[in-house]
Design a protein around this motif. Structure first.
Motif, PDB file in Angstrom:
ATOM      1  N   LEU A   1     -11.799  34.240 -38.866  1.00 34.76           N
ATOM      2  CA  LEU A   1     -12.794  34.603 -39.867  1.00 34.76           C
ATOM      3  C   LEU A   1     -12.025  35.130 -41.066  1.00 34.76           C
ATOM      4  O   LEU A   1     -11.303  36.121 -40.956  1.00 34.76           O
TER       5      LEU A   1
ATOM      6  N   GLY B   1     -19.076  37.308 -41.983  1.00 35.29           N
ATOM      7  CA  GLY B   1     -19.301  37.263 -40.544  1.00 35.29           C
ATOM      8  C   GLY B   1     -20.401  38.201 -40.082  1.00 35.29           C
ATOM      9  O   GLY B   1     -21.061  38.888 -40.868  1.00 35.29           O
ATOM     10  N   LEU B   2     -20.582  38.239 -38.796  1.00 37.63           N
ATOM     11  CA  LEU B   2     -21.676  38.949 -38.168  1.00 37.63           C
ATOM     12  C   LEU B   2     -21.737  40.421 -38.561  1.00 37.63           C
ATOM     13  O   LEU B   2     -22.803  41.010 -38.639  1.00 37.63           O
TER      14      LEU B   2
ATOM     15  N   GLN C   1     -20.677  41.741 -41.419  1.00 40.00           N
ATOM     16  CA  GLN C   1     -20.526  41.916 -42.860  1.00 40.00           C
ATOM     17  C   GLN C   1     -21.146  43.241 -43.306  1.00 40.00           C
ATOM     18  O   GLN C   1     -22.298  43.537 -42.978  1.00 40.00           O
TER      19      GLN C   1
ATOM     20  N   ASP D   1     -23.399  23.858 -29.721  1.00 42.30           N
ATOM     21  CA  ASP D   1     -22.975  22.514 -29.384  1.00 42.30           C
ATOM     22  C   ASP D   1     -23.886  21.853 -28.369  1.00 42.30           C
ATOM     23  O   ASP D   1     -23.962  20.642 -28.283  1.00 42.30           O
TER      24      ASP D   1
ATOM     25  N   TRP E   1     -26.904  37.094 -26.552  1.00 40.30           N
ATOM     26  CA  TRP E   1     -25.907  37.252 -27.593  1.00 40.30           C
ATOM     27  C   TRP E   1     -25.620  35.929 -28.221  1.00 40.30           C
ATOM     28  O   TRP E   1     -25.875  34.872 -27.643  1.00 40.30           O
TER      29      TRP E   1
ATOM     30  N   THR F   1     -20.181  33.842 -34.402  1.00 35.31           N
ATOM     31  CA  THR F   1     -20.131  35.154 -35.039  1.00 35.31           C
ATOM     32  C   THR F   1     -19.538  35.137 -36.429  1.00 35.31           C
ATOM     33  O   THR F   1     -19.442  36.173 -37.067  1.00 35.31           O
ATOM     34  N   THR F   2     -19.149  33.962 -36.885  1.00 38.53           N
ATOM     35  CA  THR F   2     -18.556  33.927 -38.217  1.00 38.53           C
ATOM     36  C   THR F   2     -19.620  33.854 -39.303  1.00 38.53           C
ATOM     37  O   THR F   2     -19.297  33.834 -40.484  1.00 38.53           O
ATOM     38  N   GLN F   3     -20.887  33.814 -38.920  1.00 36.81           N
ATOM     39  CA  GLN F   3     -21.979  33.765 -39.898  1.00 36.81           C
ATOM     40  C   GLN F   3     -22.693  35.110 -39.917  1.00 36.81           C
ATOM     41  O   GLN F   3     -23.074  35.624 -38.876  1.00 36.81           O
ATOM     42  N   LYS F   4     -22.933  35.583 -41.116  1.00 38.81           N
ATOM     43  CA  LYS F   4     -23.591  36.867 -41.232  1.00 38.81           C
ATOM     44  C   LYS F   4     -24.960  36.913 -40.552  1.00 38.81           C
ATOM     45  O   LYS F   4     -25.323  37.874 -39.897  1.00 38.81           O
TER      46      LYS F   4
ATOM     47  N   TYR G   1     -27.233  36.480 -35.919  1.00 41.40           N
ATOM     48  CA  TYR G   1     -28.123  37.111 -34.946  1.00 41.40           C
ATOM     49  C   TYR G   1     -29.441  36.348 -34.843  1.00 41.40           C
ATOM     50  O   TYR G   1     -30.089  36.325 -33.801  1.00 41.40           O
TER      51      TYR G   1
ATOM     52  N   ARG H   1     -27.933  39.803 -19.495  1.00 40.29           N
ATOM     53  CA  ARG H   1     -28.521  40.769 -18.638  1.00 40.29           C
ATOM     54  C   ARG H   1     -28.845  42.016 -19.417  1.00 40.29           C
ATOM     55  O   ARG H   1     -28.520  42.092 -20.605  1.00 40.29           O
TER      56      ARG H   1
ATOM     57  N   GLU I   1     -18.278  40.803 -14.170  1.00 37.97           N
ATOM     58  CA  GLU I   1     -18.788  39.751 -15.049  1.00 37.97           C
ATOM     59  C   GLU I   1     -18.853  40.304 -16.460  1.00 37.97           C
ATOM     60  O   GLU I   1     -19.804  40.071 -17.198  1.00 37.97           O
TER      61      GLU I   1
ATOM     62  N   SER J   1     -14.260   2.299 -29.112  1.00 39.79           N
ATOM     63  CA  SER J   1     -15.562   1.908 -29.586  1.00 39.79           C
ATOM     64  C   SER J   1     -15.431   0.552 -30.247  1.00 39.79           C
ATOM     65  O   SER J   1     -14.338   0.067 -30.503  1.00 39.79           O
TER      66      SER J   1
END
Lengths: 663, 663, 663
Positions: A542, A574-575, A577, C284, C314, C318-321, C324, C346, C354, C541
């Motif tokens: 990041l 990022g998250l 920010q 993905d 979660w 996480t690289t995007q503000k 969430y 959980r 875990e 292909s």
């Protein structure tokens, strides 16, 4: 030569022994004299011997034969070559495992490991321990008065897991259960410490514990720690025999190249006389070696010159014409970092078994380029060392703390490489000409930290309460602290804490942390953190603004909640920010994420200025390091290196020494 | 058809049998006649049968049932289709392992291997050997007078290690120890040969030797060689039974695609009547197949036509419209290299078990494109072959020597691929229109070399003394020699020699060698040497000037010290800059490093000129090869191929034959 | 709350329970009240409990202890939180395997698997089955009248192979042999079905069958199917106990994220009351999850709302503000697809075992961003859901059929990923705003298909005769069919058929197929088909013209021979150039190769037009889906999404609901 040269005599800590590993037993007897002659001619004044020779020392059970070695030690002594004699327990003879198969390690399926090369014996086998003590006793008695011996090496690259995995035999499991019972006293205590409640993992009896079945990270780490102690015990058993026979002997062992060999260095070395670390030349791992030496220099709880127990006698970078020179700068580099002995592995290339190991002499036995460059290196460094006796190891006013538990846990967690995080931090310092002492947490006392202006805590996941107290005290006395994420979030059992991080240190840093996240997913953090070149685009980092420039956050980040701290830099992307990324509370700095080299350089620039520690420009892979009154400039590269602040241009593969007044 | 068509009758060695593997037992009996009709219509005049049919030949222990095959052989013979009948020992029936589990191979942990498909029986099991002899006897007696049989195949793709790993049962270990005792006589001799002294590896008794525990490369190679002999013995046991019943039968086996199947071809084929090698079509491995055929043509110690025991009936390159044509040029290519029989695998696609293998007929049994192109190919080649009977295999005045010990050693050393080094060298010749005989060292006699103008020794790490003598003699008689690095640096036990390389040949080449180094590190040499495309930048090769042009050195280099040789080319870069890279001493040339294709082309240009061997331009993946009076031009590509020196333009996937006066 | 909220009551199928997995046993008792308070505050109205708590329920053999859970259920009920109570058989206590090691699974070597975490018990062990029944009985009796329970979950993520591999103990093998004997009656029948004749694979007795030794794909698939049934039997044993104690209880289990968990969903769910599928957030795999939900909505043989049994609390991106927000759209997305309950995994991050699983609360227990966004999401969806009670699951007039046998076979064949072929097809529909019902073949009846306008058969390798009849009938009634290659080429035993494909359906499609080929070789088809980005050039292909545009064929192609069909598109390149690629015969369409996304879009455009189904533009990774009278527009991306045909611009991570009159 014997006692006056002992590595502890502090007046003469400059370079003492240039040696090599020699296996005369594997070569024709007729060649021995010629080998000694060639060694002497090259300036080699020590050999490491015996560690793989149990088969000839004890060719049949209970029948001992030391005449060859007795003869060799005499001849070596006559020629001014000292001996680092080794107990041979790394490679027990074939007859032993054939006659007593119970001495072999067991793998998880109960299958004995193969006995074809090394380290195949079970550390808890009473029979093996008996053999180990007896061969040690016989050797000690045989060589009790030999003036050739300058020190002993216990075993060779003692390892618990490395070559065949841990032993999981019933005997080891039983000793482990006893260990747990003594440590936890009741199974209820163990269940609480081990979070047994999850996955129906409670034990109803210590008898139910089977290390072969461990799948939880911390349980594995507990077994690993137990194994480290078991091997240390085995080594100390040999040490005590040697000391009883000749109390003046200096005793060490040699650790393979890692911060965390599976036998923990900070566990074994405090009970030995000096530290010896095997460090192989390899350009990619130069930064690693520098940090490694900074660690072994401090591994016995005090600053002390160390031995490079093994290093390669060859240069892996062969596409460069002047690449032989690397051997020279490598030796100077080790010396500058505080080495007082350096042993090449090995004298002559093995004919079979380890044939690919680079050696001083090739198979043919005829000296070539390696012999030449090593001779020249020895002459040079010995000459310099003679003119500058008693150089102390490098000193520092910066300390980096490291933690064994974090090391074990992260190893089994299959997570980021904790020790690469340490290297990364030290590297950022080195590139400003600053060198840290790397200190194991287990050896910190209330007096340790006061020697430093700056103490760095890189991703240390557990801190004992006492160390937290020392840090508070250190801070009260004006010392600066830099902590990097994940700080003290685990308890002493490797469980995450049920409280905000950093436990016990929230007031010190003026913040608390509940939340964190991985920046990337599905990544092998280990490789990634060490080598950014393998990054795919946009997935594993990041990019943020940092202290007016750009930096890259790697793999993980925390979201500190500021209490009393000052925010030096927020996350700009990022998250998180807008949340604090780099903070200060009254001299205690907190960095909430791992960072790339450029980012850490900005952190260090800020920190060193605050601490009043001068910074110097040092080119990549080069070193500017002071040992006593000598300032070393070392160019480990094939290009001319310019040390801008010093106005020095250093040709490829060169080392410049400058005598200075003040340290 | 029977005796007159025997593969040894030298007058008529042109293409004899086009056949396929047929498993009538796995198909409805009602379909058999239709299959035979379709085969006949396609020109197929041979089938390979029986190798997986033990279960139906002996449905219960001791109860034999051959009526179906007796019927089938009659029908086939009536339709002019000859039979290559196989002993079925590759796939023993399920009842055998259920009733006698001791016949199963053991892995290193003592676990029996699974018996679900093939090759699961222990070669030293007396019970299995008894079953093997009895089924062979029963088949021999049953088919003693069948005129349909043109030859026998022993077992199928005999392999010691390939499918389940070596057998490590107590019986095999015991036979191995006996073998060692007979070979070395005393354990002291064995310790000396095996470098036991290192790592306490001395044995005090042959009983201590356990092949499961071998970790040293040469020890593994010794077990591999032993296993090769054990399987050869098993095969010869079957051969002798067949010969006793009908001395006129021709007998072979089939080797899977490799220079070094784990049962060594130069060990097993000299005792059989002709060689059969399985060679599957695949564009990437075209160069490999060409060399492979050059090897099998010489595998019995004399030049002889060979059989392609299996080849795929399908084309893997399906993105090209005309890709079916590859099947045609592939068959021409094999024929031009000296094949006299060619068997497609298999007649009809398997319904379950090996369903992905490309076959002549699809699951439905309806002829399609593969059937069509194969029919056309058979018609064409048979027509040509009828007009040119008795074409001898291709001859050559260049020989490439190969060594079984080097092959085994490098396999376990996890080092460079020795046989790819051979292919690389032959490929450089092929690209000038020159084709080598590839000769196994074990079959060289004092008379072998005199037939050649040039003998090439590519990275042969061990040469027996006798072969060194032959080389000196050959050289004295005016023959030229090209050796490539690593020459004769090991003794017959796989140990490096305690003298300069090349042992016994220093005078011949006028140089000696003590030093060598790897150019790259951490590289899988195997893949690397074969495929330069996988090279990362600057790490795995060294670019140098060579004979006025550019070449690239790969993975390894030596530093020859010239004694009497002339230096044709020095290293112009890297660690050995200025040292000799390519030398000549009186017709003996030495090349000190592996080289890329461009470099080897320059070497060959120089050599062939010296030898007076004409060179021709041949486009990549194409062939220009002479067999008897016919010169073949083969275009294995989808583009038009221009053979510049011959003035020939060949359309895609075409084969041109030119009759010439002089060979 | 109890009975009125049962998931089967069709009037109120809108979103009912937002819950989470809670492990109170692993946390301090003092914290329980605070946890309940925080849950309630967040709007959480259900918890999943007990599945890993056998160790505390039965701390010693036969001693049961439910008081904590009794207390907890009361407290939860008081606070309006319903309980999904689980039988705890996924994680049996340690004392059980210590005292009765025979309950452990055996691997292929007879070694017991480790018992350190989960799923280590043998499904055929009578002892384990006894324990399983008893704990179920005890729990049922204890909680017989608890009003807190809204449903039961049997075990947890029941799996036969996933965590430790299949059990291969003698007991399982014996039950398998009995199963085979009952299914095939004679060993001759089995040999015929299993193609025993090849490789001497005939069995002479059922006793000879050993699943550990299976190497043939179909034999492995038979064992897998047997294991699925065995685990289903075990689950039903628990179900019957619960039903006997309280017939009003609703019972489910939870499947891990896959179309083919090794316990087949279409086998187990018809006998339970509703379906629950674990579906983790991950960008993905968005297309995968959509199809997965479309499958579970139909898994009981009728359309029914389903439960998301586990989903992550979660966001891995996480690289995007604003990342969430993904949690919100993800929940809306599940709801729109027919989810009526959704359980986060959980409640609080695990301290050990875990620990890397993202949870609603962090280790510290202090609410943070995840808690906040989930609270907001729950409020939003519950409010909406309250205004729109009784929304039925989405309906569709397009069905995609899937086959369990094809799934098992392709899993062991190591071939293309069959279920990704299904996803790919559904994704092409989704991108036009059309959503399919994904129906398991095993549950198709003569009435099923009449509800659809279009039925799609993506690479279904086996079709039972009955389904072929249904398809003919469906077609006669005017329904359209699209089949994609490989159709019905195998029989019910997984053998290829000895006739042209598609068996029983040649007339329907007006063509027959004998030949096919792989477009690429040496490719992991699995990865490849799902991710074209990993394609190397020109190898994997084949680009063709298709319906006036460009498309790419992937991995495989067939060559249909037209009988009565119309050719819509020929192959324009490659081996089959000129042969039919896409055909129609009277409403039955056949596509002869897997295709990329662009190609399938062209197929769908053509098909939907023919069927009179309207198409809408939907941006990538977005959804346009109707549930009852509500049309959902969901933007799962960080960019504004434009639904062109609807004239809608949707901000990042938003969900728009539009009420519409007609469905």
């Amino acid at each position: 030569m014997h006692s006056s040269n002992s590595p502890d005599s502090s007046e003469e800590t400059s370079m003492k022994y240039f040696g090599c590993a020699w296996y005369p037993e594997a070569w024709p007897r007729e060649r021995w004299a010629e080998d000694i002659r060639l060694m002497k001619e090259a300036g080699i004044n020590a050999v490491r011997m015996g560690e793989f020779n149990w088969g000839r020392f004890e060719p049949q059970e209970g029948k001992f034969e030391f005449s060859d070695y007795r003869h060799l030690l005499e001849k070596l002594h006559e020629n001014g070559i000292a001996v680092l004699l080794c107990t041979p327990t790394a490679a027990p003879p074939k007859w032993m495992s054939s006659r007593y198969p119970e001495i072999l390690k067991s793998d998880k399926t109960g299958q004995p490991v193969y006995d074809g090369n090394r380290r195949h014996c079970c550390p808890s086998s009473l029979k093996f321990r008996e053999f180990s003590r007896r061969i040690t006793e016989k050797m000690a008695e045989t060589f009790r008065d030999s003036p050739a011996i300058f020190a002993w090496q216990l075993d060779n690259e003692i390892a618990a897991e490395a070559e065949h995995g841990f032993c999981f035999c019933d005997g080891c499991a039983k000793r482990f259960r006893t260990h747990l019972e003594m440590k936890y006293r009741t199974v209820e205590n163990l269940n609480a410490a081990w979070n047994g409640a999850f996955w129906s993992g409670d034990f109803t009896s210590f008898d139910e514990i089977d290390p072969r079945n461990f799948k939880r990270v911390s349980w594995k780490a507990e077994y690993a720690q137990f194994m480290s102690s078991l091997y240390t015990e085995l080594a100390y058993e040999q040490r005590d025999i040697l000391r009883q026979v000749n109390p003046s002997w200096k005793i060490t062992t040699n650790s393979w190249t890692s911060f965390l060999p599976d036998v923990a260095p900070d566990e074994i070395y405090p009970g030995l006389d000096f530290a010896s670390c095997d460090t192989y030349l390899g350009n990619d791992s130069l930064e690693f070696s520098h940090s490694f030496w900074d660690y072994y220099r401090n591994i016995r709880g005090k600053r002390q010159a160390f031995t490079v127990g093994e290093t390669g006698a060859w240069n892996p970078v062969t596409t460069q014409k002047d690449a032989y020179q690397v051997l020279r700068t490598w030796a100077w580099d080790a010396f500058a970092h505080g080495a007082e002995n350096l042993f090449y592995f090995r004298w002559r290339q093995s004919l079979m078994g380890e044939e690919s190991h680079p050696s001083i002499l090739p198979w043919s036995g005829n000296p070539g380029e390696a012999y030449g460059i090593i001779s020249r290196t020895i002459r040079e460094i010995r000459a310099f060392s003679g003119q500058h006796p008693g150089l102390p190891p490098p000193e520092s006013n910066v300390a980096i703390l490291t933690d064994r538990l974090t090391g074990f846990i992260t190893k089994y967690r299959d997570d980021y490489s904790y020790f690469h995080a340490v290297v990364r931090m030290n590297q950022a310092l080195n590139e400003t000409g600053v060198h840290a002492d790397i200190l194991p947490l287990s050896l910190i006392t209330e007096h340790t930290l006061s020697a430093y202006k700056l103490v760095i805590l890189p991703q240390i996941e557990h801190l004992p309460d006492a160390v937290c107290r020392f840090l508070h005290e250190y801070r009260r006395n004006g010392g600066k602290i830099l902590a990097q994420c994940r700080l003290n979030r685990m308890d002493e059992f490797g469980k995450y804490r049920m409280e905000s991080a950093p436990a016990n240190l929230q007031k010190l840093f003026g913040l608390h942390i509940d939340e964190s996240c991985n920046i990337c997913k599905g990544v092998d953090f280990r490789e990634f953190e060490y080598n950014e070149r393998t990054l795919p685009e946009n997935n594993r980092s990041l990019d943020v603004e940092f202290m007016g420039k750009q930096a890259r956050l790697l793999s993980f980040m925390e979201k500190p909640i500021p209490d009393t701290c000052r925010i030096l830099q927020e996350y700009t992307a990022g998250l998180y920010q807008g949340a604090p990324l780099f903070t200060e509370h009254d001299g205690a700095f907190y960095l909430a994420a791992p960072m790339n080299r450029e980012g850490l350089a900005l952190v260090m620039r800020h920190l060193l200025k605050q601490c009043g520690i001068p910074r110097f420009h040092v080119p990549p892979k080069c070193q500017r390091i002071q040992r006593g009154t000598i300032l070393f400039y070392i160019n480990n590269t094939a290009d001319t290196a310019v040390f801008e602040d010093d106005g020095i241009e250093l040709p490829p593969y060169e080392c410049l020494r400058k005598e200075i007044r003040e340290r």
